[in-house]
Design a protein around this motif. Structure first.
Motif, PDB file in Angstrom:
ATOM      1  N   SER A   1       0.819  -0.752   0.190  1.00  0.00           N
ATOM      2  CA  SER A   1      -0.085  -0.443   0.054  1.00  0.00           C
ATOM      3  C   SER A   1       0.863   1.342   0.152  1.00  0.00           C
ATOM      4  CB  SER A   1      -0.896   0.141   0.726  1.00  0.00           C
ATOM      5  OG  SER A   1      -0.266   0.331   2.333  1.00  0.00           O
ATOM      6  N   LEU A   2       0.424   2.097  -0.568  1.00  0.00           N
ATOM      7  CA  LEU A   2       0.960   3.651  -1.171  1.00  0.00           C
ATOM      8  C   LEU A   2      -0.227   4.678  -0.343  1.00  0.00           C
ATOM      9  CD1 LEU A   2       2.929   2.965  -4.589  1.00  0.00           C
ATOM     10  CD2 LEU A   2       4.104   3.131  -2.289  1.00  0.00           C
ATOM     11  N   GLN A   3       0.533   5.505   0.050  1.00  0.00           N
ATOM     12  CA  GLN A   3      -1.270   6.008   1.497  1.00  0.00           C
ATOM     13  C   GLN A   3      -0.575   7.352   0.317  1.00  0.00           C
ATOM     14  OE1 GLN A   3      -3.047   5.477   3.169  1.00  0.00           O
ATOM     15  NE2 GLN A   3      -2.316   3.602   3.237  1.00  0.00           N
ATOM     16  N   SER A   4      -1.059   8.459   0.995  1.00  0.00           N
ATOM     17  CA  SER A   4      -1.410   9.680   0.340  1.00  0.00           C
ATOM     18  C   SER A   4      -0.229  10.793  -0.229  1.00  0.00           C
ATOM     19  CB  SER A   4      -2.628  11.005   1.057  1.00  0.00           C
ATOM     20  OG  SER A   4      -4.152  10.374   1.183  1.00  0.00           O
TER      21      SER A   4
ATOM     22  N   ALA B   1       2.119   8.241   4.235  1.00  0.00           N
ATOM     23  CA  ALA B   1       1.994   9.170   3.336  1.00  0.00           C
ATOM     24  C   ALA B   1       3.389   9.857   2.861  1.00  0.00           C
ATOM     25  CB  ALA B   1       1.393  10.304   3.656  1.00  0.00           C
ATOM     26  N   ASN B   2       3.202  10.599   2.151  1.00  0.00           N
ATOM     27  CA  ASN B   2       4.704  11.652   1.271  1.00  0.00           C
ATOM     28  C   ASN B   2       5.865  10.531   1.368  1.00  0.00           C
ATOM     29  OD1 ASN B   2       2.767  13.914   1.394  1.00  0.00           O
ATOM     30  ND2 ASN B   2       3.449  14.108   4.054  1.00  0.00           N
TER      31      ASN B   2
ATOM     32  N   GLY C   1       7.850   5.209   7.586  1.00  0.00           N
ATOM     33  CA  GLY C   1       6.818   6.011   7.826  1.00  0.00           C
ATOM     34  C   GLY C   1       6.864   7.309   6.785  1.00  0.00           C
ATOM     35  N   ILE C   2       6.334   8.408   7.607  1.00  0.00           N
ATOM     36  CA  ILE C   2       5.049   9.081   6.784  1.00  0.00           C
ATOM     37  C   ILE C   2       6.974   9.741   6.533  1.00  0.00           C
ATOM     38  CG2 ILE C   2       5.034  10.862   8.489  1.00  0.00           C
ATOM     39  CD1 ILE C   2       2.593  11.676   7.738  1.00  0.00           C
TER      40      ILE C   2
ATOM     41  N   ASN D   1      10.881  10.810   8.235  1.00  0.00           N
ATOM     42  CA  ASN D   1      11.363  11.390   7.903  1.00  0.00           C
ATOM     43  C   ASN D   1      12.577  11.694   7.373  1.00  0.00           C
ATOM     44  OD1 ASN D   1       9.196  14.190   8.869  1.00  0.00           O
ATOM     45  ND2 ASN D   1       9.619  13.721  10.715  1.00  0.00           N
ATOM     46  N   SER D   2      12.982  10.061   7.791  1.00  0.00           N
ATOM     47  CA  SER D   2      14.483   9.778   6.872  1.00  0.00           C
ATOM     48  C   SER D   2      14.999   9.763   5.570  1.00  0.00           C
ATOM     49  CB  SER D   2      14.487   7.906   7.163  1.00  0.00           C
ATOM     50  OG  SER D   2      14.294   8.168   9.154  1.00  0.00           O
TER      51      SER D   2
END
Length: 350
Positions: free
Chosen positions: A102-105, A123-124, A170-171, A190-191
């Motif tokens: 799954s790839l979020q928004s 996301a992102n 993560g996001i 944020n990595s």
């Protein structure tokens, strides 16, 4: 993620609304790629280009998502892939997304990228195999350097990105060109990932580094499909999860082993001089390729003795092909067991 209450009727209606929004153009894409029986696409999503688009059953494409596949390029979405709202997938030359990933928004997957099965991406997410040129002739604008570099015959600005099965990302994560993220990795929010991450690592930071490990990834000399503790070493290319959001996520074997795809990978404690005894069950005769050698597979149970040709992280990569048609593709090959046999040399002591 899509709700369990989504019925096949609802998906058909949603797809119909998508086609009616621009009937002629979108109908051509549905016919060209054979999408109609399989996918659930929001009416505001866009599919562009004349390249090859492979979409399996249960794929969902969200609102304002954009899929671009240029002529000669390929985008492959396996069973149960979920593409969230406002995502962009741009294949150049190829993007492959494994089953139940799954790839979020607002995620972007650009260039030459392979992502395994069962990945959960917040996301992102930004993944790209390419970057701009700014050191070649630094006195020139970046766009001029890009154009000059692309015109040179030896130029290759794309460095493939590979993300293994069962990763949690993560996001706001950025993954840079040339990176390989091993199976089972967790990437913190944020990595910025600019170097390889070994299997089952937990990484984070900008730049990202290994913080700890999920498990001690130590491939044994023998693995069996019936052993849950050996699941990590059936490394990639195996159907180890259900293929839809309604399926039971418990790891279910078939015919006593793991169903393998056209390309699969095993992790074993192996050296180049060793032999791997591979036990398989095939519904059709075919061939398995490993290294530079091709081995015939008969219908039914087989035991193949294959000289080892380990690659990155000592992994063993195999290609499977067979005589069955597309209707027989799923479940055609099951891997039961793999064991390393060391080729010992003897000699006299001087």
């Amino acid at each position: 993620m899509p709700a369990t209450a989504d019925t096949s009727l609802h998906r058909w209606l949603t797809t119909a609304r998508w086609m009616l929004h621009a009937p002629r153009r979108r109908w051509r894409r549905v016919v060209r790629h054979g999408l109609l029986p399989f996918f659930h696409v929001h009416r505001q999503a866009e599919i562009e280009g004349d390249g090859r688009l492979d979409v399996a059953a249960g794929v969902c494409i969200g609102r304002s998502a954009r899929l671009v596949v240029g002529d000669g390029h390929r985008l492959s979405l396996a069973r149960g892939v979920w593409i969230g709202d406002d995502c962009e997938l741009f294949a150049a030359p190829e993007v492959r997304i494994g089953s139940r990933t799954s790839l979020q928004s607002r995620s972007q997957i650009l260039g030459q990228v392979s992502m395994g099965s069962g990945c959960v991406c917040a996301a992102n997410l930004y993944v790209s195999s390419g970057s701009h040129r700014f050191f070649d002739e630094p006195h020139l604008p970046v766009r001029v350097q890009d154009r000059r570099a692309a015109a040179r015959p030896s130029f290759a600005n794309s460095r493939a990105v590979s993300i293994g099965d069962d990763c949690w990302i993560g996001i706001n994560v950025v993954i840079l060109p040339g990176v390989t993220i091993g199976r089972g990795c967790v990437v913190g929010a944020n990595s910025v990932v600019r170097s390889d991450a070994p299997p089952y690592s937990v990484i984070g930071g900008a730049p990202a580094s290994v913080l700890k490990t999920r498990l001690n990834f130590a491939p044994p000399s023998r693995i069996e499909a019936r052993e849950d503790l050996h699941i990590p070493y059936f490394y990639s290319g195996f159907q180890q999860l259900g293929v839809s959001e309604d399926a039971d996520d418990t790891c279910a074997r078939e015919r006593g082993g793991w169903v393998a795809g056209d390309r699969f990978c095993l992790a074993l404690d192996v050296r180049p001089a060793d032999v791997v005894d591979l036990e398989i069950d095939a519904t059709h005769a075919g061939t398995i390729e490993h290294g530079a050698r091709i081995f015939k597979v008969a219908r039914g149970r087989n035991r193949l003795s294959i000289p080892a040709a380990p690659g990155h992280w000592n992994l063993l990569e195999f290609n499977w092909s067979y005589g069955g048609g597309d209707a027989a593709r799923e479940g055609a090959l099951v891997v039961l067991c793999a064991a390393v046999r060391t080729q010992r040399t003897t000699g006299t002591t001087p």
